[in-house]
Design an enzyme around this catalytic site. Structure first.
Site, PDB file in Angstrom:
ATOM      1  N   HIS A   1      -1.715  -6.629  -5.327  1.00 37.04           N
ATOM      2  CA  HIS A   1      -2.744  -6.312  -4.752  1.00 37.04           C
ATOM      3  C   HIS A   1      -3.418  -7.930  -5.118  1.00 37.04           C
ATOM      4  O   HIS A   1      -3.375  -8.067  -5.626  1.00 37.04           O
ATOM      5  CB  HIS A   1      -3.304  -5.596  -4.049  1.00 37.04           C
TER       6      HIS A   1
ATOM      7  N   HIS B   1      -0.117  -2.108  -8.226  1.00 39.31           N
ATOM      8  CA  HIS B   1      -0.947  -2.764  -8.690  1.00 39.31           C
ATOM      9  C   HIS B   1      -0.289  -2.760 -10.322  1.00 39.31           C
ATOM     10  O   HIS B   1       0.394  -2.774 -10.960  1.00 39.31           O
ATOM     11  CB  HIS B   1      -1.844  -0.873  -9.224  1.00 39.31           C
TER      12      HIS B   1
ATOM     13  N   GLU C   1      -2.442   3.036  -8.342  1.00 35.29           N
ATOM     14  CA  GLU C   1      -2.604   2.222  -9.564  1.00 35.29           C
ATOM     15  C   GLU C   1      -3.316   3.577 -10.517  1.00 35.29           C
ATOM     16  O   GLU C   1      -3.903   4.852 -10.372  1.00 35.29           O
ATOM     17  CB  GLU C   1      -4.432   1.747  -9.450  1.00 35.29           C
TER      18      GLU C   1
ATOM     19  N   ARG D   1      -6.038  -1.366  -0.863  1.00 35.58           N
ATOM     20  CA  ARG D   1      -6.074  -2.620  -1.504  1.00 35.58           C
ATOM     21  C   ARG D   1      -4.618  -3.856  -0.975  1.00 35.58           C
ATOM     22  O   ARG D   1      -4.574  -4.699  -0.647  1.00 35.58           O
ATOM     23  CB  ARG D   1      -7.140  -3.020  -2.587  1.00 35.58           C
TER      24      ARG D   1
END
Ligand code: NAD
Length: 550
Positions: A349, A495, A425, A398
């Site tokens: 991201h 992530h 993440e 995100r």
């Protein structure tokens, strides 16, 4: 004791293989001619073949005990892979033996043509010397276009740089890192055709690459260009090539491989007209005969691999492949899928509001910063040419904002996607929301690095990388991989840690070594995977992102 039969084996092959495999206890049979229905050994458990041995479905059907085929070559286009697959026959190959050997030969062909060596030799022998007829062309300053930048193609590029040539390349899976290191530039196939003085083929023979050089390709080339083929005959439509040469739309050709090259043995014979029409073989024979008569064509009989050193490497690897097979390991087993499986694109991201502040975000939901949206748009621009079939993001906003901005900027807003918490993440537990540099000062550099990078280092009330791996990889195997197997191009926006988990699996990286793997912002990892989901090829697209505010 199993019977293993070696076809197209020279007496030197026999000597070497007896030495290398004599102690195995297997019955080694050597047949000096190419494999045929007349000489096939029905009881063989294994056969070791050369490029001249055609292992068709009929041949396989006549060998009920066959368990492996050891190709004494890199290419395996002489094997009917679907017939082998159906019977569960393992096909083994020699992945590297000639990346320098074949590249050197490519330049041997090129220099022979560009400096008119055969005519010069003839002039020297006969004394009939005319400067004009044996005058050639420099290579320095000319452009070579390399089609296929695998092991051999890249060595051709290196040699070309040594000759002060400009090097263009085309490959559906470009390797930008090597391109920068060696100093060549990727371009489209048609631009390469139009801009090159020399075009050299180094791609494999696949269904997709059949007649890569055809009338259309040849319509782009310079009339003075030289075409080199040391890859496989099926890449070039011989009839189109012949017409281009005869009509002076192409300057010359150096061909180590040819469609129906097996007919070279018989091609001097007269062509048989049966009922006034020519069969496929006869047409090929006629084409080969005509090519032989052209002064700007140099033919060699599939000989680029043939040096003593390369032959030794082929024999060593083949013997090792056979030994490995009986020991239950097959590192050089052909994974057929590289050409058919889809493309896996992975990117991180873009900058979030907390990234901009240096805070550990973990599984907290934080939006992209203004800069992050700009970065995602830049990535979108960079993937405009890639048709994405499906996309994935994590549950964190995100990745979704990054993905949607990428699709928007690449003009592909209708690409379907799904979000999964498996790609989330790592949960940074008590460290979440803390400034990374402050944590470093508090816990010390060593502990800080362990927290960030180690495979199984506990974070108070959070996850380890291992825990992320244990959710991300099954998701990849169960959901993403089937799409890749269907040939889809899949984009994953995730992530740092969920991507490192995927990298670990895809590239088979050890628990220790994963500590050194970083997933930077602003890169797209581009993988081709085998059917088992592991990496077959990788390239990294680096994208020049909008820098964060000072
Ligand atoms: P490699 O697998 O390392 O590289 C092949 C490259 O071609 C890959 O990067 C792949 O992405 C690329 N490619 C696939 N399709 C393409 C296309 N349509 N256009 C452009 N690139 C494409 O293979 P390698 O070891 O470098 O071998 C290259 C070729 O040389 C193969 O065809 C092999 O069979 C042939 N070969 C010939 C001889 C000989 O004696 N003449 C000996 C060894 C290998």
């Amino acid at each position: 004791m199993a019977q293993i039969t070696f076809y197209s084996a020279t007496t030197q092959d026999e000597e070497h293989f007896r030495q290398l495999l004599g102690a195995s206890g297997h019955e080694l049979t050597f047949i000096h001619e190419p494999l045929s229905h007349q000489n096939l050994t029905p009881n063989s458990e294994g056969i070791a073949t050369f490029v001249t041995d055609k292992v068709t479905a009929e041949v396989i059907a006549k060998m009920p005990n066959l368990r492996f085929i050891a190709c004494r070559a890199t290419g395996y286009d002489n094997i009917d892979m679907s017939a082998a697959r159906e019977r569960g026959i393992v096909v083994l190959t020699v992945p590297t033996y000639g990346e320098h050997t074949v590249a050197e030969f490519t330049f041997a062909l090129l220099l022979t043509l560009s400096r008119k060596i055969p005519a010069s030799h003839h002039a020297a022998l006969t004394g009939d010397i005319h400067e004009q007829t044996i005058s050639g062309h420099d290579l320095a300053g000319k452009t070579i276009g390399i089609i296929g930048t695998g092991k051999i193609g890249r060595n051709v590029a290196r040699i070309a740089k040594g000759f002060a040539m400009d090097v263009l390349a085309y490959d559906p899976y470009p390797n930008e890192v090597e391109a920068a290191r060696i100093g060549f530039t990727y371009t489209s196939l048609s631009a390469l055709a139009a801009q090159s003085d020399v075009i050299s083929l180094h791609a494999p023979a696949t269904k997709q690459n059949y007649h890569l050089v055809d009338d259309q390709f040849l319509s782009h080339v310079r009339p003075t260009a030289i075409l080199l083929n040391t890859a496989r005959g099926s890449l070039v439509d011989s009839a189109s090539l012949l017409h281009a040469l005869q009509e002076n739309r192409l300057g010359g050709a150096g061909l180590d491989v040819l469609e129906h090259e097996e007919l070279l043995h018989a091609s001097n014979e007269a062509v048989d007209f049966i009922g006034g029409t020519l069969g496929e073989d006869q047409t090929a024979k006629q084409t080969i005969n005509t090519l032989k008569g052209l002064p700007n064509v140099l033919l060699t009989p599939h000989n680029a691999y043939n040096t003593q050193e390369a032959l030794d490497r082929i024999r060593q690897t083949t013997a090792q492949n056979i030994t490995d097979f009986y020991e239950g390991r097959t590192p050089n087993q052909v994974k057929e899928t590289m050409q058919n499986n889809g493309q896996l694109l992975i990117t991180r991201h873009c900058e979030s509001e907390w990234n901009a502040l240096g805070k550990w975000t973990g599984s907290t939901d934080v939006h992209l910063s203004e800069n992050g949206f700009k970065q995602a748009a830049t990535i979108g621009e960079a993937v405009k040419e890639i048709h994405i079939d499906y996309a994935f993001a994590s549950q964190q906003i995100r990745t979704l904002e990054t993905l949607e901005s990428i699709l928007d900027a690449s003009g592909q807003v209708s690409v379907p996607y799904q979000r999964s918490e498996s790609l989330n993440e790592r949960d940074y537990g008590d460290y979440t929301g803390m400034n990374k540099w402050e944590v470093r000062d508090k816990v010390g550099e060593e502990e800080w690095n362990k927290i960030r990078r180690d495979w199984d280092h506990a974070v108070p009330n959070g996850e380890t990388l291992k825990m992320v791996y244990e959710r991300a990889v099954p998701f990849y195997q169960q959901v993403i991989l089937p799409m890749l197997r269907e040939g889809k191009t899949v984009l994953v926006v995730a992530h740092g840690n969920s991507i490192r988990s995927l990298i670990k699996y895809l590239e088979n990286i050890s628990d220790e070594d994963i500590a050194h793997v970083e997933m930077p912002f602003g890169s797209i990892l581009d993988y081709k995977v085998a059917d088992d989901g592991r990496m077959e090829a990788k390239s990294v697209m680096k994208i020049d992102l909008v820098a964060p505010p000072a």
